[in-house]
Design an enzyme around this catalytic site. Sequence first.
Site, PDB file in Angstrom:
ATOM      1  CG  LEU A 129      -1.912  -1.174   1.300  1.00 56.68           C
ATOM      2  CD1 LEU A 129      -2.684  -1.135   2.609  1.00 56.68           C
ATOM      3  CD2 LEU A 129      -2.871  -1.161   0.114  1.00 56.68           C
ATOM      4  CG  ASP A 130       2.682   2.445  -3.315  1.00 59.04           C
ATOM      5  OD1 ASP A 130       3.523   1.865  -2.611  1.00 59.04           O
ATOM      6  OD2 ASP A 130       2.481   2.158  -4.508  1.00 59.04           O
ATOM      7  CB  VAL A 131       0.112   5.527   2.534  1.00 58.19           C
ATOM      8  CG1 VAL A 131      -0.430   4.108   2.540  1.00 58.19           C
ATOM      9  CG2 VAL A 131       1.397   5.598   3.346  1.00 58.19           C
ATOM     10  CE1 TYR A 143      -3.255  10.113  -4.632  1.00 60.03           C
ATOM     11  CE2 TYR A 143      -2.693   9.638  -2.348  1.00 60.03           C
ATOM     12  CZ  TYR A 143      -3.231  10.484  -3.310  1.00 60.03           C
ATOM     13  OH  TYR A 143      -3.766  11.698  -2.929  1.00 60.03           O
ATOM     14  CG  ASN A 173       6.591   2.746  -0.654  1.00 63.35           C
ATOM     15  OD1 ASN A 173       7.408   3.442  -0.068  1.00 63.35           O
ATOM     16  ND2 ASN A 173       6.649   2.512  -1.951  1.00 63.35           N
TER      17      ASN A 173
END
Length: 259
Positions: A129-131, A143, A173
């Site tokens: 999970l890109d945050v 995102y 991340n």
Amino acid sequence: MLRPRIIPCLLVSDGGLVKTQRFKDPKYVGDPINAVKIFNEKEADELVVLDIDASTQRREPDFTMIGHLAVECRMPLCYGGGITTREQAKRIIGLGVEKVAISAAAIDDPGLVSQTADEVGSQSVVVVLDVRKPMFGKDFDVYTHNGSRKARGGLASLVAEFESRGAGELVINSIDRDGMMKGYDLDLAERIRSTTRLPVTILGGAGSLDDIGALIGRCGIIGASAGSLFVFKGNYRAVLINYPNPAQKDEIVHNNLAR
């Protein structure tokens, strides 16, 4: 005995090893196979390889490259990028990779996590999970597609969703800290660590071994992943693959777990 893991994260673009800052301006830093060989020699705990182009270009994983990486790698290997089906995940595990990382496809279809866990086992399914923290609000936004698409639902709800779907691990991340080498977002790490039973790896921001120590000191048994820290050296960011030696790793872990 469980212990924190210190994990290099390699980004791949067009077959080359690259490094980004805040998910932008990828800089070519070498050949990923050579990097894997060096991390073998340095006895890295684990290795994460992410193809940053596969999802944005809507193409499937590069199975030939993955096979070459798996053959060379003598540590647990996690691969992510372009995985959209359980069959692809099974094929990657069959090449000798221990874990598959899913991000955009899992958010688009959370059922993929359950299907993949059924196919290869929960222990082999990692959700990335890109945050990014919004200007207003307490929760983090998630995102996909290299930070270009905002996902529905905040971080907390997605973490709960994927835990219930059978994910075996989470990688969180930080987009804003990617490549900046100013330290991890420790508040984010602590929040995630306290709200899920899953193993968690934090990525984005590490600029020194002290940053890794601070993360372990705050969160205990956790994965500390880094890219720039392990491929750059010095203020001028000269390319040099590096990793703490066994004595340094023991010192980081023992000094900070004892807090």
